[in-house]
Each structure stands twice: as structure tokens, then as C-alpha cells.
Design a protein around this motif. Structure first.
Motif, short mmCIF file in Angstrom:
data_model
loop_
_atom_site.label_atom_id
_atom_site.label_comp_id
_atom_site.label_asym_id
_atom_site.label_seq_id
_atom_site.Cartn_x
_atom_site.Cartn_y
_atom_site.Cartn_z
N ASP A 99 -55.29 45.03 27.22
CA ASP A 99 -54.32 44.64 27.35
C ASP A 99 -53.36 45.24 26.23
O ASP A 99 -52.10 46.13 26.22
N LEU A 100 -52.96 45.78 25.24
CA LEU A 100 -52.62 45.79 24.00
C LEU A 100 -53.34 47.66 23.85
O LEU A 100 -51.86 48.15 23.86
N GLN A 101 -53.96 48.11 24.86
CA GLN A 101 -54.37 49.41 25.23
C GLN A 101 -53.31 50.41 25.94
O GLN A 101 -52.64 51.07 25.70
N PHE A 102 -53.16 49.09 27.03
CA PHE A 102 -52.58 49.31 28.38
C PHE A 102 -50.84 49.87 27.80
O PHE A 102 -49.77 50.55 27.61
N ASP A 103 -50.46 48.83 26.83
CA ASP A 103 -48.98 48.39 26.06
C ASP A 103 -49.32 50.14 25.37
O ASP A 103 -47.29 50.81 25.57
N TYR A 104 -49.44 50.34 24.21
CA TYR A 104 -49.75 51.86 24.33
C TYR A 104 -49.81 53.15 24.74
O TYR A 104 -48.65 53.54 24.79
N PHE A 105 -50.49 52.61 25.61
CA PHE A 105 -50.08 54.42 26.24
C PHE A 105 -49.44 53.72 27.36
O PHE A 105 -48.80 54.95 27.23
N TYR A 106 -48.66 52.96 27.93
CA TYR A 106 -47.35 52.67 28.90
C TYR A 106 -46.35 53.32 27.61
O TYR A 106 -45.26 54.41 28.16
N SER A 107 -46.35 52.84 26.24
CA SER A 107 -44.93 53.41 26.11
C SER A 107 -45.45 54.52 24.84
O SER A 107 -44.05 55.03 25.32
N LEU A 108 -46.55 55.01 25.12
CA LEU A 108 -46.66 56.56 24.56
C LEU A 108 -45.78 57.66 25.91
O LEU A 108 -45.26 58.10 25.25
N CYS A 109 -46.41 57.23 27.03
CA CYS A 109 -45.74 58.08 28.40
C CYS A 109 -44.17 57.85 28.15
O CYS A 109 -43.82 58.70 28.15
N ILE A 110 -43.59 56.25 28.22
CA ILE A 110 -42.28 56.73 28.11
C ILE A 110 -41.88 57.66 26.77
O ILE A 110 -40.65 58.06 27.06
N SER A 111 -41.80 57.24 25.79
CA SER A 111 -41.65 57.75 24.69
C SER A 111 -41.49 59.08 25.48
O SER A 111 -40.74 59.94 24.35
N LEU A 112 -43.03 59.79 25.39
CA LEU A 112 -42.61 61.57 26.03
C LEU A 112 -41.92 61.87 26.95
O LEU A 112 -41.64 63.01 27.25
N LEU A 113 -41.77 61.32 27.97
CA LEU A 113 -40.80 60.95 28.97
C LEU A 113 -39.47 61.22 28.00
O LEU A 113 -38.61 62.47 28.70
N LYS A 114 -39.10 60.55 26.97
CA LYS A 114 -37.67 60.60 26.50
C LYS A 114 -37.53 61.44 25.67
O LYS A 114 -36.60 62.04 26.04
N GLU A 115 -38.21 62.35 25.11
CA GLU A 115 -38.42 63.57 24.75
C GLU A 115 -38.79 65.83 25.60
O GLU A 115 -38.42 66.10 25.09
N ASN A 116 -38.42 64.30 26.93
CA ASN A 116 -38.46 65.60 27.63
C ASN A 116 -40.08 66.51 27.38
O ASN A 116 -40.28 67.75 28.21
N ILE A 117 -41.19 66.56 27.32
CA ILE A 117 -42.60 67.06 27.11
C ILE A 117 -43.32 66.24 28.46
O ILE A 117 -43.65 65.25 28.73
N THR A 118 -43.42 67.76 28.56
CA THR A 118 -44.70 67.39 29.56
C THR A 118 -46.21 66.89 29.70
O THR A 118 -46.28 67.64 28.64
N PHE A 119 -46.85 66.57 30.76
CA PHE A 119 -48.00 66.20 30.10
C PHE A 119 -48.57 65.41 31.20
O PHE A 119 -48.26 64.86 32.58
N GLU A 120 -50.08 65.12 31.02
CA GLU A 120 -50.85 65.12 32.76
C GLU A 120 -51.73 64.09 31.95
O GLU A 120 -51.96 63.51 30.79
N ILE A 121 -52.19 63.17 33.29
CA ILE A 121 -53.18 61.51 33.11
C ILE A 121 -54.02 62.06 33.80
O ILE A 121 -54.35 62.06 34.74
N VAL A 122 -54.79 61.83 33.08
CA VAL A 122 -56.35 62.13 33.68
C VAL A 122 -56.76 60.52 34.75
O VAL A 122 -56.89 59.16 34.07
N THR A 123 -56.99 60.38 36.48
CA THR A 123 -56.77 59.58 36.96
C THR A 123 -58.52 59.67 37.18
O THR A 123 -59.17 58.41 37.65
N SER A 124 -59.33 60.16 36.98
CA SER A 124 -60.63 60.16 37.49
C SER A 124 -61.51 61.22 37.15
O SER A 124 -60.88 62.33 36.80
N CYS A 125 -62.30 60.55 36.26
CA CYS A 125 -63.87 61.95 36.11
C CYS A 125 -65.05 61.73 36.68
O CYS A 125 -65.67 60.48 35.96
#
Length: 321
Positions: free
Chosen positions: A242-268
Motif C-alpha cells: 500500500d505504501l509502495q503504491f502511494d509512493y509510486f503514484y505520488s512520484l509519478c504525479i510529481s513528474l507529470l507536474k514538472e513536465n518530465i516524460t517517463f515510462e512505466i514497466v507494465t510487464s517483463c
């Protein structure tokens, strides 16, 4: 059984009254009560066999520690419906683990249920058995069904202060070039040096060679594709993830606010690594819901095709490949 006992006791009372009084009226009461049970049972046999239910979700997702609202609705194909329906349902997570197992009684056309959601993840409400009663609730018919509906429990956003940098990935189709590494792309010159034995003639810089009366050759550059790749493992539903998803989601939102392009691994897997480019909050929410439905239990670095950041709990680990 309680309702059935009540009717049998009532019939026994009327029968005793009839034998004791020996009157026509008591016999008529007994006959009417017995006939009522038989008629209701006959009218309910087909509705009990053909009645079913459906699950209606009032929302597709909710936040962690909130409740999801759903409704069980009666589906009747006969003019006369059966009596109450007892619904036995299970709440199953993405790892096929039964989180909760409950039952609810459907008296009318619909019954609303609130389900608490303490952990993030993808959940399925599955109904495998219902019990339909006749009009007088004396007899029942159990039937096996397969009815389900799904929802997602999303993480919370918290303000995070993490500085992340883009990881360079070598890519022949990249538009930028490394400033400290040579390569084989001669469309962009890394440096010019004097001719050495073994250098290919096609790489000679003729203009400079004619100017200085000495052979000079061009050295190619190495193109790169700048990206930021994030990945997480997800093995079960508990407070740690739960805390990991909170941190992951919050980090992604922060990157979007700073207009930083990024990718997420959906399967490997052993064949390929699949990533999803993130460009909006809605796109991020859709990707996280996909990841919760199809969790990456083990992120094997040997199968990764690029450098990436892995979120572990509330920490970032960088892997350069």
C-alpha cells in the motif's frame, strides 16, 4: 426452516381444532392453509429455477481505505417472481486469494452493499451460488451460477520531494548523442583525428585533408534516447505494498507536474519488456489499474532491456544496464 415450521404448526393447530370441534369451518381453514402452501409452491417452482441476479457497480474504482458501493439486482424471466434470494459472494484479489466471503438477502428487486477496501489492488466480486425461495419462504432451490464484476482500489497521493534524472539508453534511432562516447553513427561527428592504418577511406574528411595536406578521418557518434523508466514489484496485498503504491503514484504525479516524460514497466518476461509512456493523470491511472490487475511478482533484471528506476517500498533503486 423457521418459516416452514411455523406453517406446519399452524396446520397442526387447525387439524387439532377440526378433530376437537368436528366442525366444517375448522376443516375449511385447514384445507385453505394447506392449499395455500401447495399453490404458492407450484407457482414458485419455475421462478425459483429461472431466477438469477446481476452485479451493478456504482463506481469502477475507489481510494484505499474507502468503501466500494455495489448492488445485487434480481433478474426474473417469469411474470411471477420467486421469494427472497440469498446470495453467497466472494471478494477475490489479483492473486486469486479470497479476501472476504459473505452472504446477503435480496428481498425486493435490488439490495445495496458497501464493501470496505483497506488495501490497494484489483478485486473481483464473484457469485458462485444463490438460493431462491418460494413465495411463502418455506422451500428453497439452490443453484450454481458464475457472475462477477471487478473494481480497483487506488493509492493515495502525498507530496514527495525526490530528484530523479533521466537515464540514457543507447538507441540508434535517438535524436541526441552522447558527448563522451564514440559510436558508429557518422551523421553526427564525435571528433576528427589523423588517419591511421586500417581506417576506411569513406570516413576521410576530404575538405580538412586538402586544407592541411594530411589525411584526417571522421569518428562517429553514439545516439541515445533519453528516458526515465519506472518499475515496481507487486506480490500481495498488505501495508507494505500500500505504501509502495502511494509512493509510486505520488512520484509519478510529481513528474507529470514538472513536465518530465517517463515510462512505466507494465510487464517483463523472458521474451520482452513492455513499457507504457505516461503523458497525463488519466493515462497514469489507467496504467496503474492495469498493473494491479496484472502484477509483476518478480522483476528479473536479466530480462530488462534498458536502465530503470525500481521503487521498493518508499525507496528508489537505480539499475544501469
Amino acid at each position: 426452516m423457521k418459516n416452514l415450521l411455523k406453517y406446519f404448526c399452524f396446520l397442526a393447530f387447525l387439524y387439532g381444532l377440526w378433530r376437537f370441534v368436528s366442525g366444517y369451518f375448522s376443516f375449511l381453514l385447514f384445507l385453505m392453509a394447506f392449499s395455500l402452501i401447495c399453490i404458492c409452491l407450484l407457482l414458485s417452482i419455475i421462478p425459483m429455477r429461472k431466477s438469477t441476479i446481476s452485479i451493478k457497480m456504482q463506481q469502477a474504482y475507489c481510494l484505499r481505505e474507502e468503501t466500494i458501493n455495489l448492488s445485487f439486482c434480481r433478474q426474473s424471466v417469469t411474470p411471477i417472481p420467486c421469494g427472497q434470494i440469498i446470495i453467497e459472494y466472494q471478494m477475490i484479489d489479483a492473486f486469486s486469494q479470497i479476501v472476504a466471503e459473505k452472504s446477503v438477502c435480496l428481498h425486493d428487486q435490488q439490495v445495496d452493499v458497501e464493501i470496505p477496501c483497506p488495501h490497494c489492488g484489483h478485486y473481483t466480486i464473484q457469485v458462485q451460488k444463490i438460493k431462491c425461495f418460494d413465495l411463502l419462504q418455506c422451500f428453497s432451490f439452490s443453484k450454481t451460477v458464475s457472475i462477477q464484476n471487478s473494481f480497483d482500489v487506488m493509492p493515495h497521493y502525498h507530496l514527495v520531494d525526490v530528484s530523479v534524472h533521466q537515464v540514457h539508453q543507447l538507441d540508434e534511432q535517438g535524436e541526441n548523442y552522447l558527448t563522451d562516447q564514440k559510436g558508429d553513427d557518422y551523421s553526427e561527428i564525435f571528433e576528427i583525428r589523423t588517419y591511421r592504418e586500417g581506417d576506411e577511406l569513406k570516413h576521410i574528411h576530404w575538405n580538412m585533408s586538402s586544407k592541411f595536406q594530411e589525411f584526417f578521418v571522421k569518428v562517429g557518434s553514439q545516439p541515445v534516447h533519453e528516458n526515465l523508466t519506472l518499475a515496481i514489484e507487486y506480490k500481495e496485498n498488505n501495508t507494505f505494498y500500500d505504501l509502495q503504491f502511494d509512493y509510486f503514484y505520488s512520484l509519478c504525479i510529481s513528474l507529470l507536474k514538472e513536465n518530465i516524460t517517463f515510462e512505466i514497466v507494465t510487464s517483463c518476461d523472458v521474451q520482452n519488456m513492455h513499457v507504457q509512456s505516461i503523458h497525463s493523470v488519466d493515462n497514469l491511472a489507467t496504467t496503474i489499474r492495469w498493473m494491479m490487475k496484472n502484477p509483476i511478482k518478480t522483476l528479473d533484471q536479466s530480462f530488462m532491456s534498458r536502465s530503470f528506476y525500481q521503487i521498493k517500498g518508499q525507496n528508489l533503486e537505480v539499475y544501469h544496464l
